[in-house]
Scaffold this active site. Structure first.
Site, PDB file in Angstrom:
ATOM      1  N   HIS A 155       0.801  -1.225   0.000  1.00  0.00           N
ATOM      2  CA  HIS A 155       0.000   0.000   0.000  1.00  0.00           C
ATOM      3  C   HIS A 155       0.835   1.278   0.000  1.00  0.00           C
ATOM      4  CE1 HIS A 155      -3.390  -2.532   2.114  1.00  0.00           C
ATOM      5  NE2 HIS A 155      -2.988  -3.042   0.942  1.00  0.00           N
ATOM      6  N   TYR A 167      -9.353 -10.081   3.692  1.00  0.00           N
ATOM      7  CA  TYR A 167      -9.166 -11.102   2.668  1.00  0.00           C
ATOM      8  C   TYR A 167      -9.463 -12.490   3.215  1.00  0.00           C
ATOM      9  CZ  TYR A 167      -6.926  -7.517  -0.179  1.00  0.00           C
ATOM     10  OH  TYR A 167      -6.675  -6.385  -0.911  1.00  0.00           O
ATOM     11  N   TYR A 211     -12.159  10.245   5.417  1.00  0.00           N
ATOM     12  CA  TYR A 211     -12.893   9.287   4.600  1.00  0.00           C
ATOM     13  C   TYR A 211     -13.075   7.925   5.280  1.00  0.00           C
ATOM     14  CZ  TYR A 211     -13.009  12.796   1.055  1.00  0.00           C
ATOM     15  OH  TYR A 211     -13.278  13.976   0.388  1.00  0.00           O
ATOM     16  N   GLU A 260     -13.746   1.904  -3.403  1.00  0.00           N
ATOM     17  CA  GLU A 260     -14.551   3.119  -3.347  1.00  0.00           C
ATOM     18  C   GLU A 260     -14.111   4.161  -4.371  1.00  0.00           C
ATOM     19  OE1 GLU A 260     -15.137   3.005   1.539  1.00  0.00           O
ATOM     20  OE2 GLU A 260     -14.127   4.706   0.589  1.00  0.00           O
TER      21      GLU A 260
END
Length: 539
Positions: A170, A284, A273, A263
């Site tokens: 990420h 997962y 957010y 999203e």
């Protein structure tokens, strides 16, 4: 020893479940915003629109993360492993003096964007996962540089995420310019319960800088104690798509979510957010992240996908090249290997989904070029241009793939593996535990917690004849990646598995784990020495 092994086992279990108790929400005054009503995916897309096809622009690029154009119409394309290409007339030239990158798992050379006034100032902006010789771990950094001949010069580091994180997940990252500012994204760096809701740590944020790297005085957290003042919005997971809405002049990002819950978020300054306090996704492994999908002071997505499409890359279509697509949004799907068209209403809501370029491969990047065409970067292939089937009489068709591991596997009979009966109980136990940790860190996102995979997308490892019958091929795919069509338990799978950046010892460990889990059996015990003999043949 038993205590340390038990500890490692617990750590790996915690990693995969990611814990259900979240850390405290950022202690900031919620910014005022108009609360959106989240809209879930419409009915499943089953058929391609079939009006367009892909025309190869440049091949031989493994993971084309980002692309941008120079005034002469040539392109710069980043390859995640750390190579920057200058592409002109279909030919690639390697650009020198590119910073060293942390090219592991999702890290590497990421997005690239030429300054809107490149013709006057010559600046090129690049995000990448930074290598720091004296520190462990990595983070996302933003630089700008100039191109002189085939070399980057005048390199300036504009931002560096901190503190460093040892995970290889990420990183984000995308770059967008607007009215003298440069915006960029950094994912939560695999530290979801630490970074996204903490404005004193980088990760899980959208950032805004002046084009020279200065912090804008009106950034929302300027002057707050210990805050990262470049933050523009927070509470994000892993924004891998970002584009300016040409009608509203508002930046939109999409979140590469967990299992479900991808999203689309229009970005407003200082807004939270919500990740991971609120989400429509799950882990997962199938476990719950949170039981909240809404909370006061946290913005809802404009739109979310369940099941996840694994989005990467995004562009608004503004070109007359595609009159029927103009004014709408296109998003790449890594998971389902197509380009998704999202038709927007006049009030910027998603009205309909359509599938474009079905089966093209894992779509990594999406940009509209200066010529008006949509360009897509495809893992394991290169960059393609989307053209109309009606207006183009002839196009360079994407070559048909067959299972390709860059090797004919002729060494299969030359490698002798140690038998499990020859390994001690301690060797087998320790390798299994290490392999489990590697699997939970690297493999579980696609093949899931019990090795079941995803139907028609990611092949199962549980009860897999590929894993047990094609041992060298399995090792080769983990070391060097895999592209093309393979047959697993009688089912055809066609996709891209990128190189995972594992050491030979880690490959041996994960092979020992997967080959003896979920009902799998093998007489082999895989060692670092044996794995090292599986080489990537030159073509």
């Amino acid at each position: 020893m038993k205590q340390s092994i038990s500890f490692l086992f617990l750590v790996s279990l915690l990693f995969i479940s990611c814990g259900e108790k979240q850390k405290e929400v950022a202690k900031v005054t919620p910014a005022p915003f108009n609360q959106l009503k989240a809209v879930k995916t419409t009915k499943e897309i089953t058929k391609d629109q079939e009006n367009y096809k892909a025309e190869l622009v440049v091949g031989g690029i493994d993971i084309p993360w980002g692309m941008t154009w120079l005034p002469d119409g040539s392109m710069l394309v980043t390859e995640r492993l750390g190579v920057l290409y200058h592409v002109k007339d279909g030919k690639k030239t390697i650009i020198l003096n590119v910073p060293e990158v942390f090219a592991r798992n999702q890290g590497g050379l990421l997005d690239i964007a030429a300054h809107p006034n490149y013709k006057e100032n010559g600046w090129i902006y690049i995000t990448y996962s930074l290598v720091k010789k004296n520190e462990k771990g990595s983070h996302t950094a933003l630089i700008r540089a100039k191109l002189e001949g085939n070399e980057l010069t005048s390199i300036e580091k504009l931002y560096e995420g901190s503190p460093n994180v040892k995970t290889a997940h990420h990183f984000g990252s995308r770059i967008v310019f607007d009215d003298g500012y440069v915006y960029f994204t950094i994912g939560d760096r695999g530290k979801r319960d630490e970074n996204p809701q903490d404005i004193t740590k980088d990760g899980g944020k959208v950032y805004r800088l002046h084009e020279d790297g200065r912090i804008p005085d009106d950034n929302p957290f300027v002057g707050q104690k210990d805050a990262k003042e470049a933050i523009f919005s927070f509470g994000h997971r892993n924004p891998q798509g970002m584009a300016m809405n040409p009608r509203t002049q508002q930046i939109w990002v999409h979140e590469h979510g967990p299992r479900g819950g991808d999203e689309i978020n229009p970005i407003t300054k200082a807004v939270n957010y919500g990740w991971p306090v609120i989400t429509y996704g799950i882990n997962y492994s199938g476990t719950t992240i949170t039981d909240e999908t809404a909370r006061e002071g946290m913005q809802q997505p404009l739109y979310y996908w369940v099941p996840s499409i694994a989005p990467s890359g995004m562009a608004f279509v503004t070109s007359d090249v595609y009159p029927d697509l103009k004014g709408n949004l296109v998003v790449g799907s890594l998971k389902f290997q197509y380009l998704e068209l999202l038709t927007l209403t006049p009030d910027e809501k998603v009205a309909k989904r359509e599938k474009l370029l079905d089966g093209i491969g894992r779509v990594r990047s999406v940009r509209q070029g200066p010529d008006g065409y949509i360009y897509v970067g495809i893992d394991g292939e290169g960059v393609f241009r989307m053209v109309s089937k009606v207006s183009q009489k002839k196009s360079q068709e994407k070559p048909k793939n067959t299972a390709d591991t860059d090797s004919n596997m002729s060494e299969a009979t030359a490698i002798t593996f140690m038998k499990r009966s020859e390994a001690s109980a301690k060797e087998k136990e320790e390798s299994f535990k290490r392999g489990e940790a590697v699997y939970n860190n690297v493999c579980v996102q696609c093949h899931l917690a019990k090795g079941e995979g995803v139907a028609k997308v990611y092949p199962p490892l549980a009860g897999s004849d590929w894993l047990t019958d094609k041992v060298v091929e399995s090792i080769h795919s983990v070391k060097y990646g895999l592209k093309g069509e393979i047959l697993v338990n009688g089912v055809k799978y066609r996709g891209i598995m990128s190189p995972l950046g594992l050491s030979d010892k880690q490959v041996a460990d994960v092979m020992n784990y997967t080959s003896t889990s979920w009902g799998n059996e093998t007489e082999n015990f895989y060692t670092e020495e044996a794995v090292s003999k599986v080489q990537k043949e030159k073509k």
